[in-house]
Design an enzyme around this catalytic site. Sequence first.
Site, PDB file in Angstrom:
ATOM      1  N   PHE A 111       0.809  -1.221   0.000  1.00 44.02           N
ATOM      2  CA  PHE A 111       0.000   0.000   0.000  1.00 44.02           C
ATOM      3  C   PHE A 111       0.840   1.270   0.000  1.00 44.02           C
ATOM      4  CE2 PHE A 111       0.857  -0.034   4.522  1.00 44.02           C
ATOM      5  CZ  PHE A 111       0.692   1.272   4.953  1.00 44.02           C
ATOM      6  N   LYS A 112       2.113   1.163   0.391  1.00 44.69           N
ATOM      7  CA  LYS A 112       2.964   2.355   0.407  1.00 44.69           C
ATOM      8  C   LYS A 112       3.103   2.967  -0.985  1.00 44.69           C
ATOM      9  CE  LYS A 112       3.645   1.556   4.774  1.00 44.69           C
ATOM     10  NZ  LYS A 112       4.912   1.326   5.443  1.00 44.69           N
ATOM     11  N   ASP A 113       2.936   2.149  -2.040  1.00 44.89           N
ATOM     12  CA  ASP A 113       2.998   2.687  -3.398  1.00 44.89           C
ATOM     13  C   ASP A 113       1.913   3.735  -3.650  1.00 44.89           C
ATOM     14  OD1 ASP A 113       5.163   1.118  -4.352  1.00 44.89           O
ATOM     15  OD2 ASP A 113       3.826  -0.568  -4.732  1.00 44.89           O
ATOM     16  N   LEU A 116       3.598   6.859  -2.197  1.00 40.77           N
ATOM     17  CA  LEU A 116       4.965   7.189  -2.579  1.00 40.77           C
ATOM     18  C   LEU A 116       5.153   7.350  -4.078  1.00 40.77           C
ATOM     19  CD1 LEU A 116       6.752   5.113   0.135  1.00 40.77           C
ATOM     20  CD2 LEU A 116       6.890   7.579  -0.194  1.00 40.77           C
ATOM     21  N   THR A 144       7.836   0.604   3.307  1.00 44.46           N
ATOM     22  CA  THR A 144       8.085   1.995   2.941  1.00 44.46           C
ATOM     23  C   THR A 144       9.371   2.125   2.145  1.00 44.46           C
ATOM     24  OG1 THR A 144       6.847   2.986   4.765  1.00 44.46           O
ATOM     25  CG2 THR A 144       8.634   4.283   3.846  1.00 44.46           C
TER      26      THR A 144
END
Length: 473
Positions: A111-113, A116, A144
Amino acid sequence: MRYFSTRGQAEPRDFGGVLLAGLAEDGGLFMPEIWPERSAAEWRSLRDLPYAELAAQVIHPFLGETMSLETLRMLCDRAYAHFDHPARVPLVQLDHNLWVQELFHGPTLAFKDMALQLLGQLFEHVLTERDETVTIVGATSGDTGSAAIEACRDRSRIKIAILHPEGRTSEVQRRQMTTVTASNVFNVAVKGTFDDCQDMVKGLFADETFRGDMKLTAVNSINWARIAAQIPYYVASALALGAPDREVAFAVPTGNFGNVLAAWAARRMGLPISKLIIGSNRNDILTRFLAANDMTARGVEPSLSPSMDIQVSSNFERLLFELVDRDPAVTAQLMREFRATGKMPVPDAAWKRATALFQGLALSDGETTTAIRDIHATTGYLADPHTAIGIAAARHAHLSHPVPVVAMATAHPAKFPDAVQAATGIRPSLPTHLAHLMSGKERFTTAPNDLAAVETLIRSFVGRNDHSEGTAS
């Protein structure tokens, strides 16, 4: 739109200033001066928009005059163009009122994509406009780091150094960072925990000389832009399930509190969210806080869900700031006491305000394995350990009336193949574009849990034009 520190002693900034600053000089976290609320009619107008357009519409009020809506649309289009699902954040129904929202269709399968990939675009745009360069430093408990590296690799105005706790990420998570060959990327394996890495990042920012020399900024969720970029997927799923004319609830596996804080922010903007359910592992400080106002940090223990192996949840400070009516003096004092004693004496009234909205559930490793197995047996859905904890938390939620509950699927099961196979007998495969990971040469530097040593390493990295010949050690 202006931003202020939760501790009240830093210079206010616009969005661009907050993006590039990351952490406030007083050690606090930036928060928007006002919350851009939307009416029911305005929420309805966002229904059926493509995800990139929805994201631009939701995020833009936080940018003020930093960037036009047209420019933000272009950056969102670029950020989400290469996700491997046309919906970008698809909903999957597991039961009558239980859904998962898959947030792992970006390049690093986590989910960090979602945030970011956009931050990489924002950094490049703002730095080009200002003709500046920065050094990004970040700490990662697993996801992350790889998402930040993927977003920032090969960008000429950025150098990025990521600290990860040695031996405390999954092999896939580590290799997603350490097999990247871009010369502007530096990986450091710290002999410690994620909390140690996170403390070190804060220590780097607190060193004013180092911060200035290196032109530091952050991609951890201490950077407000990360939170802003995570709000849209909560909006997307809520609208799909009937909001604003129907309440929804979210179950979020969380360690550093950033993902669930984005859901809280969506609610603060007027989205009808009735309950926020936190899933934790054996590092259960957030669950203990909600159950008994016990905000006591203990030693970080490794688990099957390493991205949540955290005891000091940085973004909790942002919620605390709101719970004490945005009083920076009270927030700063509580954070000082927490740092000094390992225990935060949250005022009873603030704790009760939190428990009116938040619930928590913590699972042991054995319970996590059982959850992965049961979810697959009953629904056919293959969940990674973090997602399984979120789904279990959703199933155990105590809701005053029936509403759709959305559990956030935060990582692809192939990022944790050993845990998934142990639970289900199925070993999920990595997508084709990541098949090289397990054979690629790793590049990282091992460092002691010592701030001065890490400062020296980063200074050396920034001073080099190309560190790509560095070796694993």
